[in-house]
Design an enzyme around this catalytic site. Sequence first.
Site, mmCIF file in Angstrom:
data_model
loop_
_atom_site.group_PDB
_atom_site.id
_atom_site.type_symbol
_atom_site.label_atom_id
_atom_site.label_comp_id
_atom_site.label_asym_id
_atom_site.label_seq_id
_atom_site.Cartn_x
_atom_site.Cartn_y
_atom_site.Cartn_z
ATOM 1 C CD GLU A 118 50.773 39.160 34.857
ATOM 2 O OE1 GLU A 118 50.058 38.406 35.546
ATOM 3 O OE2 GLU A 118 50.960 40.357 35.138
ATOM 4 C CE LYS A 162 48.447 37.219 37.959
ATOM 5 N NZ LYS A 162 48.316 38.572 38.539
ATOM 6 N NE ARG A 205 43.325 39.261 53.008
ATOM 7 C CZ ARG A 205 43.975 39.153 54.162
ATOM 8 N NH1 ARG A 205 44.688 40.180 54.617
ATOM 9 N NH2 ARG A 205 43.923 38.039 54.876
ATOM 10 C CE LYS A 212 47.553 40.717 34.079
ATOM 11 N NZ LYS A 212 46.537 40.626 35.129
HETATM 12 P P1 13P Z 1 48.336 45.667 37.367
HETATM 13 O O1 13P Z 1 47.333 45.999 36.287
HETATM 14 O O2 13P Z 1 48.129 46.464 38.612
HETATM 15 O O3 13P Z 1 49.734 45.667 36.852
HETATM 16 O O4 13P Z 1 48.002 44.190 37.826
HETATM 17 C C1 13P Z 1 47.799 43.222 36.878
HETATM 18 C C2 13P Z 1 48.262 41.942 37.400
HETATM 19 O O5 13P Z 1 47.492 41.020 37.556
HETATM 20 C C3 13P Z 1 49.688 41.776 37.711
HETATM 21 O O6 13P Z 1 49.975 40.417 37.886
#
Ligand code: 13P
Length: 337
Positions: free
Chosen positions: A178, A137, A47, A220
């Site tokens: 998000e 986030k 990773r 988001k």
């Molecule tokens: P994806 O663009 O692969 O959906 O991932 C964005 C993300 O941070 C999901 O939490």
Amino acid sequence: MSIRAELHSTIQALVQPGKGILAADESHPTIAKRFSAVGVESTEEKRREYRSLILSAPGLGEFISGVILFEETLGQNSLDNTPISKLLETQGIVPGIKVDKGKKPLVNASGDEITYGLDGLDDRLEIYRNQGARFAKWRAVYNISATLPSRQAVEANAELLARYAALCQAAGIVPIVEPEVLIDGDHSIERSAEVNEIVIAEVFSALRRHRVQLEYIILKPSMVTPGKGCAKAPPENVAEATLRVFRRVVPAAVPGINFLSGGQTPEEATRNLSAMNSLGQQPWYLSFSYGRALQEPAQKAWAGDLGNRSATQSAVLKRARLNGAATQGLYTTDMEA
Ligand code: 13P
């Protein structure tokens, strides 16, 4: 610097024409799934290797303003032994951190999910800040069906998003809010629009209740598309349906909407974003915060081999550049060549 001045300067750095956010914050199970798709076992060293490679791609900062990291990565050094947060700073990129602890079923609401991670979050934010993170986030997830999400899920997830956002701002950290309405299912684009509208309206009502300063958040969301099980909608329809919902429920005070890719192919995600941005000026800056749509080609190019350094870096840089063009409505498919 006052907290407000810090939030302001982070927003200025994140919301810049031609740039977007790279989500490289996959949890251990998720990154294991992505690595396994390219035949690589997910170990801490692998990773570190992969994430170091993409984050040190020369010129990445021209199209990427912020990177969301997983906790493990924020504490790691890159391959040349620079702390990852320092590496990002030298690239002109703001380091961010995923702070939620993932989702579990919501009790008494079959089929719905709720995100965990609020306990002790204030203390963790302090630690992340000291490690260099300037934004965060939290992902809430909503399944769609004819009956899902339930009212409980809509309200509970909104409340948690708002409490998280308030804690972040109090710590001088810009929250990415998000609410991901999943693409899984065979729902129509109209049903996606309906659910997104309900979900996002509730999120803003909770943000208001918790006195979150909308000038210092980034939203988001998902794009409004038909479910994965249905025929795809043309980019103009996605753009139109998405903006119609957002104009109804996202206050103009919000500086930026950075979409997730949510299972769209890299090209689709770029095309749809560009279609939105070709519809003219909107109250908010419309950009990307993609995980898969920025990284899939890079993961394929890498395939676990450091010898593929330059192909890996070119692959992530290409998607970043094309999405940068899409933030200006300037992407065309011939740019893929
Ligand atoms: P994806 O663009 O692969 O959906 O991932 C964005 C993300 O941070 C999901 O939490």
